[in-house]
Design a protein around this motif. Structure first.
Motif: not given
Length: 69
Positions: A13-36
């Motif tokens: 994500i770039k909004t003048g600053e840069a942000y990153r999100i690490f996530y896993v979306a390969r499991f049926s039960e949830a999307v796991y956000v690991l780090h932002a």
């Protein structure tokens, strides 16, 4: 972001600053956000990668416990 773990993706994500999100979306039960985080340099810091790796391992253990129960 296979360096963090299998199936880990990154949102940039770039909004003048840069942000990153690490996530896993390969499991049926949830999307796991690991780090932002706010990215302050060109290369992703070793500290942010390590946080992602640690949280990936926690997620794997959590899923293992879910299956056992």
């Amino acid at each position: 972001m296979s360096i963090v773990g299998k199936g880990v993706e990154e949102i940039r994500i770039k909004t003048g600053e840069a942000y990153r999100i690490f996530y896993v979306a390969r499991f049926s039960e949830a999307v796991y956000v690991l780090h932002a985080f706010n990215k302050t340099m060109q290369k992703t810091s070793k500290q942010d990668i390590e946080i992602g790796k640690q949280r990936y391992q926690v997620m794997i253990e959590f899923r293992k416990q879910l299956k056992e129960n």
